[in-house]
Scaffold this motif. Structure first.
Motif, mmCIF file in Angstrom:
data_model
loop_
_atom_site.group_PDB
_atom_site.id
_atom_site.type_symbol
_atom_site.label_atom_id
_atom_site.label_comp_id
_atom_site.label_asym_id
_atom_site.label_seq_id
_atom_site.Cartn_x
_atom_site.Cartn_y
_atom_site.Cartn_z
ATOM 1 N N MET A 15 7.844 52.660 33.309
ATOM 2 C CA MET A 15 7.215 52.609 34.632
ATOM 3 C C MET A 15 6.469 51.312 34.927
ATOM 4 S SD MET A 15 8.105 55.390 36.077
ATOM 5 C CE MET A 15 7.013 55.396 37.480
ATOM 6 N N GLY A 16 6.557 50.315 34.060
ATOM 7 C CA GLY A 16 5.872 49.047 34.307
ATOM 8 C C GLY A 16 6.342 48.409 35.600
ATOM 9 N N GLY A 17 5.422 48.097 36.513
ATOM 10 C CA GLY A 17 5.746 47.454 37.775
ATOM 11 C C GLY A 17 6.256 48.395 38.852
ATOM 12 N N VAL A 18 6.132 49.701 38.616
ATOM 13 C CA VAL A 18 6.632 50.696 39.568
ATOM 14 C C VAL A 18 5.444 51.340 40.272
ATOM 15 C CG1 VAL A 18 7.969 52.817 39.830
ATOM 16 C CG2 VAL A 18 8.638 51.130 38.103
ATOM 17 N N GLN A 19 5.518 51.434 41.587
ATOM 18 C CA GLN A 19 4.423 52.026 42.341
ATOM 19 C C GLN A 19 4.414 53.546 42.191
ATOM 20 O OE1 GLN A 19 4.745 51.382 46.536
ATOM 21 N NE2 GLN A 19 6.646 52.492 46.741
ATOM 22 N N ASP A 20 3.291 54.161 42.528
ATOM 23 C CA ASP A 20 3.213 55.614 42.542
ATOM 24 C C ASP A 20 4.285 56.138 43.485
ATOM 25 O OD1 ASP A 20 1.086 55.596 40.804
ATOM 26 O OD2 ASP A 20 -0.436 55.831 42.366
ATOM 27 N N GLY A 21 4.983 57.161 43.058
ATOM 28 C CA GLY A 21 6.069 57.713 43.860
ATOM 29 C C GLY A 21 7.396 57.060 43.554
ATOM 30 N N GLY A 22 7.414 56.079 42.631
ATOM 31 C CA GLY A 22 8.658 55.422 42.243
ATOM 32 C C GLY A 22 9.513 56.346 41.393
ATOM 33 N N ASP A 47 22.219 40.761 41.775
ATOM 34 C CA ASP A 47 20.905 40.166 42.038
ATOM 35 C C ASP A 47 20.200 40.842 43.203
ATOM 36 O OD1 ASP A 47 21.277 38.371 39.992
ATOM 37 O OD2 ASP A 47 21.832 36.696 41.300
ATOM 38 N N VAL A 48 20.936 41.118 44.278
ATOM 39 C CA VAL A 48 20.328 41.747 45.454
ATOM 40 C C VAL A 48 19.899 43.184 45.125
ATOM 41 C CG1 VAL A 48 20.741 42.538 47.827
ATOM 42 C CG2 VAL A 48 21.515 40.268 47.122
ATOM 43 N N ILE A 49 20.736 43.911 44.402
ATOM 44 C CA ILE A 49 20.382 45.285 44.021
ATOM 45 C C ILE A 49 19.120 45.269 43.168
ATOM 46 C CG2 ILE A 49 21.074 47.268 42.612
ATOM 47 C CD1 ILE A 49 22.550 47.262 45.205
ATOM 48 N N THR A 50 19.106 44.431 42.156
ATOM 49 C CA THR A 50 17.954 44.373 41.251
ATOM 50 C C THR A 50 16.703 43.931 41.995
ATOM 51 O OG1 THR A 50 19.447 43.858 39.430
ATOM 52 C CG2 THR A 50 17.124 43.420 39.064
ATOM 53 N N GLU A 51 16.828 42.892 42.812
ATOM 54 C CA GLU A 51 15.673 42.403 43.567
ATOM 55 C C GLU A 51 15.150 43.477 44.521
ATOM 56 O OE1 GLU A 51 14.457 38.627 46.433
ATOM 57 O OE2 GLU A 51 16.318 38.543 45.287
ATOM 58 N N THR A 52 16.037 44.227 45.141
ATOM 59 C CA THR A 52 15.635 45.307 46.048
ATOM 60 C C THR A 52 14.798 46.348 45.319
ATOM 61 O OG1 THR A 52 17.600 45.045 47.441
ATOM 62 C CG2 THR A 52 16.487 47.192 47.511
ATOM 63 N N VAL A 53 15.308 46.820 44.206
ATOM 64 C CA VAL A 53 14.636 47.895 43.473
ATOM 65 C C VAL A 53 13.306 47.413 42.897
ATOM 66 C CG1 VAL A 53 14.847 49.518 41.552
ATOM 67 C CG2 VAL A 53 16.817 49.075 43.023
ATOM 68 N N VAL A 54 13.283 46.185 42.394
ATOM 69 C CA VAL A 54 12.053 45.652 41.795
ATOM 70 C C VAL A 54 11.034 45.295 42.880
ATOM 71 C CG1 VAL A 54 11.107 43.746 40.429
ATOM 72 C CG2 VAL A 54 13.208 44.884 39.697
ATOM 73 N N GLU A 55 11.464 44.586 43.931
ATOM 74 C CA GLU A 55 10.538 44.209 44.996
ATOM 75 C C GLU A 55 9.968 45.434 45.705
ATOM 76 O OE1 GLU A 55 10.731 41.791 49.162
ATOM 77 O OE2 GLU A 55 11.640 40.808 47.417
ATOM 78 N N GLY A 56 10.792 46.455 45.873
ATOM 79 C CA GLY A 56 10.321 47.697 46.494
ATOM 80 C C GLY A 56 9.472 48.543 45.559
ATOM 81 N N ASN A 60 11.686 49.517 37.491
ATOM 82 C CA ASN A 60 11.488 48.169 36.961
ATOM 83 C C ASN A 60 12.830 47.459 36.715
ATOM 84 O OD1 ASN A 60 12.490 48.403 34.319
ATOM 85 N ND2 ASN A 60 10.551 49.063 33.503
ATOM 86 N N TYR A 61 12.727 46.183 36.454
ATOM 87 C CA TYR A 61 13.891 45.313 36.309
ATOM 88 C C TYR A 61 14.845 45.785 35.210
ATOM 89 C CZ TYR A 61 16.662 41.219 35.159
ATOM 90 O OH TYR A 61 17.712 40.381 34.893
ATOM 91 N N PHE A 62 14.308 46.104 34.044
ATOM 92 C CA PHE A 62 15.154 46.439 32.902
ATOM 93 C C PHE A 62 15.899 47.749 33.115
ATOM 94 C CE2 PHE A 62 11.670 43.770 31.351
ATOM 95 C CZ PHE A 62 12.419 42.690 30.927
ATOM 96 N N GLU A 63 15.218 48.742 33.661
ATOM 97 C CA GLU A 63 15.862 50.029 33.944
ATOM 98 C C GLU A 63 16.953 49.853 35.004
ATOM 99 O OE1 GLU A 63 15.461 52.807 32.347
ATOM 100 O OE2 GLU A 63 13.514 52.617 31.374
ATOM 101 N N THR A 64 16.672 49.042 36.014
ATOM 102 C CA THR A 64 17.633 48.815 37.093
ATOM 103 C C THR A 64 18.861 48.068 36.582
ATOM 104 O OG1 THR A 64 15.810 48.751 38.674
ATOM 105 C CG2 THR A 64 17.927 47.840 39.401
ATOM 106 N N SER A 65 18.638 47.014 35.828
ATOM 107 C CA SER A 65 19.758 46.243 35.271
ATOM 108 C C SER A 65 20.622 47.101 34.371
ATOM 109 C CB SER A 65 19.238 45.039 34.481
ATOM 110 O OG SER A 65 18.545 44.162 35.318
ATOM 111 N N SER A 66 19.981 47.909 33.557
ATOM 112 C CA SER A 66 20.699 48.802 32.656
ATOM 113 C C SER A 66 21.524 49.827 33.440
ATOM 114 C CB SER A 66 19.702 49.516 31.736
ATOM 115 O OG SER A 66 20.353 50.450 30.928
ATOM 116 N N ALA A 67 20.937 50.399 34.480
ATOM 117 C CA ALA A 67 21.649 51.381 35.303
ATOM 118 C C ALA A 67 22.852 50.745 35.985
ATOM 119 C CB ALA A 67 20.702 51.979 36.339
ATOM 120 N N LEU A 68 22.668 49.567 36.536
ATOM 121 C CA LEU A 68 23.761 48.882 37.214
ATOM 122 C C LEU A 68 24.902 48.580 36.247
ATOM 123 C CD1 LEU A 68 24.965 47.577 39.709
ATOM 124 C CD2 LEU A 68 23.664 45.525 39.185
#
Length: 188
Positions: A15-22, A47-56, A60-68
């Motif tokens: 959950m590092g870098g993830v807002q409440d409700g993430g 890049d756009v998918i990862t940036e979207t999920v992380v910026e929003g 976090n980046y690692f979970e998103t990259s792994s999922a993709l």
């Protein structure tokens, strides 16, 4: 997803870098990535998918990259030679079955953010902007290019600080077409 695959509905995502409700489970992150690729109208890249999920702050980046990567490896998402992502019918079918499991606010916010970032990446690729410094002054040179790749308009602006120069550059990439149209309207 195949019947043999078991996913963990538990809160198993970092959950590092993830807002409440993430998103707190890897399954939800997989669903969001698949959902974005299937539903955003613009051409998406990793890049756009990862940036979207992380910026929003949805995950976090690692979970998103792994999922993709997992979705690409399993053939739910295809990636062409230019890095553009396409949802397969299997991915679309999966999303139809589970999209109600994703929170509505995350779906709507992520779609809007992904579209905005995809368009911005396209504008950055098609146009140009650079910042130069001379004697403590910052100059921002903006380039609006034609489809053939030559400059249609080049504009250099003076900024009082590097931060201001970055703000100008970022604003330009939000909508260079409006910048061009505004200037042309004033001149004609």
């Amino acid at each position: 997803m195949s019947e043999n695959e078991e996913y963990n509905w538990k809160f198993d995502a970092f959950m590092g870098g993830v807002q409440d409700g993430g998103l707190r489970s890897t399954l939800e992150i997989h669903m969001l990535v698949c959902y974005l690729v299937a539903n955003v109208k613009e051409k998406m890249t990793a890049d756009v998918i990862t940036e979207t999920v992380v910026e929003g702050e949805f995950a976090n980046y690692f979970e998103t990259s792994s999922a993709l990567q997992s979705l690409i490896d399993r053939g739910l998402i295809l990636q062409d030679e230019k890095g553009r992502l396409t949802a397969t019918d299997k991915c679309k079918e999966y999303i139809t079955l589970v999209e109600n499991e994703l929170p509505w606010t995350i779906k709507t916010r992520s779609l809007k953010l992904a579209s905005t970032l995809a368009v911005r990446k396209k504008f950055e690729k098609e146009n140009g902007a650079e910042i130069t410094e001379k004697d403590g002054n910052y100059f921002v040179t903006l380039h609006i290019k034609s489809e053939a790749g030559f400059d249609v308009l080049t504009l250099t602006l003076l900024a009082v600080s590097y931060d201001d120069a970055m703000d100008i550059k970022n604003k330009f990439f939000e909508d260079p077409i409006t910048v061009y149209n505004s200037i042309m309207k004033m001149l004609y």
